[in-house]
Design a protein around this motif. Sequence first.
Motif, mmCIF file in Angstrom:
data_model
loop_
_atom_site.group_PDB
_atom_site.id
_atom_site.type_symbol
_atom_site.label_atom_id
_atom_site.label_comp_id
_atom_site.label_asym_id
_atom_site.label_seq_id
_atom_site.Cartn_x
_atom_site.Cartn_y
_atom_site.Cartn_z
ATOM 1 N N GLY A 266 0.786 -1.227 0.000
ATOM 2 C CA GLY A 266 0.000 0.000 0.000
ATOM 3 C C GLY A 266 0.819 1.279 0.000
ATOM 4 O O GLY A 266 0.279 2.362 -0.219
ATOM 5 N N ASP A 267 2.129 1.181 0.259
ATOM 6 C CA ASP A 267 2.986 2.376 0.216
ATOM 7 C C ASP A 267 3.084 2.885 -1.217
ATOM 8 O O ASP A 267 3.099 2.104 -2.167
ATOM 9 N N SER A 268 3.199 4.196 -1.370
ATOM 10 C CA SER A 268 3.453 4.764 -2.690
ATOM 11 C C SER A 268 4.946 5.063 -2.795
ATOM 12 O O SER A 268 5.615 5.321 -1.794
ATOM 13 N N TYR A 269 5.459 5.005 -4.008
ATOM 14 C CA TYR A 269 6.877 5.268 -4.244
ATOM 15 C C TYR A 269 7.063 5.696 -5.689
ATOM 16 O O TYR A 269 6.230 5.410 -6.553
ATOM 17 N N LEU A 270 8.151 6.398 -5.948
ATOM 18 C CA LEU A 270 8.478 6.865 -7.287
ATOM 19 C C LEU A 270 9.024 5.692 -8.094
ATOM 20 O O LEU A 270 9.963 5.025 -7.661
ATOM 21 N N THR A 271 8.421 5.408 -9.231
ATOM 22 C CA THR A 271 8.813 4.243 -10.024
ATOM 23 C C THR A 271 10.011 4.505 -10.939
ATOM 24 O O THR A 271 10.437 3.603 -11.653
ATOM 25 N N ALA A 272 10.567 5.698 -10.901
ATOM 26 C CA ALA A 272 11.741 6.010 -11.712
ATOM 27 C C ALA A 272 12.931 5.155 -11.263
ATOM 28 O O ALA A 272 12.982 4.695 -10.129
ATOM 29 N N ILE A 273 13.857 4.950 -12.175
ATOM 30 C CA ILE A 273 15.043 4.152 -11.863
ATOM 31 C C ILE A 273 16.144 5.073 -11.348
ATOM 32 O O ILE A 273 16.504 6.057 -11.995
ATOM 33 N N PHE A 274 16.674 4.740 -10.179
ATOM 34 C CA PHE A 274 17.782 5.486 -9.579
ATOM 35 C C PHE A 274 18.917 4.508 -9.323
ATOM 36 O O PHE A 274 18.702 3.457 -8.707
ATOM 37 N N CYS A 275 20.120 4.839 -9.765
ATOM 38 C CA CYS A 275 21.250 3.916 -9.619
ATOM 39 C C CYS A 275 21.844 3.928 -8.211
ATOM 40 O O CYS A 275 22.818 3.232 -7.952
ATOM 41 N N ASP A 276 21.251 4.697 -7.304
ATOM 42 C CA ASP A 276 21.741 4.698 -5.923
ATOM 43 C C ASP A 276 20.626 4.319 -4.942
ATOM 44 O O ASP A 276 20.680 4.634 -3.766
ATOM 45 N N ARG A 277 19.628 3.591 -5.433
ATOM 46 C CA ARG A 277 18.473 3.240 -4.601
ATOM 47 C C ARG A 277 18.136 1.761 -4.748
ATOM 48 O O ARG A 277 18.195 1.190 -5.833
ATOM 49 N N VAL A 278 17.775 1.156 -3.614
ATOM 50 C CA VAL A 278 17.265 -0.209 -3.612
ATOM 51 C C VAL A 278 15.942 -0.187 -2.853
ATOM 52 O O VAL A 278 15.894 0.225 -1.698
ATOM 53 N N LEU A 279 14.872 -0.595 -3.514
ATOM 54 C CA LEU A 279 13.578 -0.705 -2.854
ATOM 55 C C LEU A 279 13.427 -2.132 -2.358
ATOM 56 O O LEU A 279 13.610 -3.090 -3.112
ATOM 57 N N VAL A 280 13.108 -2.255 -1.074
ATOM 58 C CA VAL A 280 12.957 -3.559 -0.449
ATOM 59 C C VAL A 280 11.465 -3.765 -0.195
ATOM 60 O O VAL A 280 10.896 -3.167 0.713
ATOM 61 N N PHE A 281 10.834 -4.593 -1.018
ATOM 62 C CA PHE A 281 9.404 -4.835 -0.914
ATOM 63 C C PHE A 281 9.154 -5.925 0.121
ATOM 64 O O PHE A 281 9.677 -7.038 0.001
ATOM 65 N N VAL A 282 8.356 -5.581 1.132
ATOM 66 C CA VAL A 282 8.048 -6.532 2.201
ATOM 67 C C VAL A 282 6.548 -6.825 2.223
ATOM 68 O O VAL A 282 5.739 -6.037 1.729
ATOM 69 N N ASP A 283 6.199 -7.955 2.832
ATOM 70 C CA ASP A 283 4.788 -8.303 2.994
ATOM 71 C C ASP A 283 4.248 -7.665 4.271
ATOM 72 O O ASP A 283 4.956 -6.897 4.938
ATOM 73 N N SER A 284 3.021 -7.986 4.632
ATOM 74 C CA SER A 284 2.394 -7.367 5.805
ATOM 75 C C SER A 284 3.080 -7.749 7.115
ATOM 76 O O SER A 284 2.865 -7.102 8.137
ATOM 77 N N ASN A 285 3.926 -8.768 7.085
ATOM 78 C CA ASN A 285 4.684 -9.173 8.268
ATOM 79 C C ASN A 285 6.095 -8.586 8.283
ATOM 80 O O ASN A 285 6.904 -8.916 9.163
ATOM 81 N N GLY A 286 6.429 -7.772 7.275
ATOM 82 C CA GLY A 286 7.750 -7.154 7.211
ATOM 83 C C GLY A 286 8.832 -8.049 6.644
ATOM 84 O O GLY A 286 10.014 -7.788 6.809
ATOM 85 N N ILE A 287 8.430 -9.091 5.917
ATOM 86 C CA ILE A 287 9.372 -10.047 5.333
ATOM 87 C C ILE A 287 9.564 -9.736 3.850
ATOM 88 O O ILE A 287 8.592 -9.516 3.119
ATOM 89 N N VAL A 288 10.813 -9.743 3.409
ATOM 90 C CA VAL A 288 11.138 -9.441 2.007
ATOM 91 C C VAL A 288 10.470 -10.475 1.111
ATOM 92 O O VAL A 288 10.621 -11.676 1.315
ATOM 93 N N GLU A 289 9.710 -9.966 0.107
ATOM 94 C CA GLU A 289 8.960 -10.879 -0.754
ATOM 95 C C GLU A 289 9.455 -10.950 -2.192
ATOM 96 O O GLU A 289 8.993 -11.799 -2.955
ATOM 97 N N SER A 290 10.379 -10.075 -2.584
ATOM 98 C CA SER A 290 10.964 -10.149 -3.930
ATOM 99 C C SER A 290 12.431 -9.733 -3.851
ATOM 100 O O SER A 290 12.848 -9.103 -2.884
ATOM 101 N N VAL A 291 13.180 -10.101 -4.867
ATOM 102 C CA VAL A 291 14.623 -9.843 -4.865
ATOM 103 C C VAL A 291 14.902 -8.345 -4.905
ATOM 104 O O VAL A 291 14.501 -7.667 -5.861
ATOM 105 N N PRO A 292 15.573 -7.814 -3.873
ATOM 106 C CA PRO A 292 15.956 -6.396 -3.909
ATOM 107 C C PRO A 292 17.068 -6.177 -4.963
ATOM 108 O O PRO A 292 18.034 -6.943 -5.012
ATOM 109 N N THR A 293 16.884 -5.160 -5.804
ATOM 110 C CA THR A 293 17.887 -4.833 -6.811
ATOM 111 C C THR A 293 18.071 -3.322 -6.883
ATOM 112 O O THR A 293 17.154 -2.555 -6.570
#
Length: 72
Positions: free
Chosen positions: A43-70
């Motif tokens: 439910g969080d909003s975030y800028l979908t632009a690509i930044f070479c100095d940013r890693v978005l860590v997508f977590v589930d409702s329990n705070g567990i990483v659900e996809s590969v951070p890149t």
Amino acid sequence: MLRTYEYVGKSSWPELVGVAGDSAVATIEKENPSVDAAIIKPGDSYLTAIFCDRVLVFVDSNGIVESVPTVG
């Protein structure tokens, strides 16, 4: 014009899927000090632009990483 980016340091963390988000952020920033990692909760909003100095860590409702951070 298509631009290519050269990443410095590690750029992907598949081993962090299933790990707590806070721990994943700490690991990412330790292994690649040139990036900032941020947790994205459902439910969080975030800028979908690509930044070479940013890693978005997508977590589930329990705070567990659900996809590969890149970088990006």
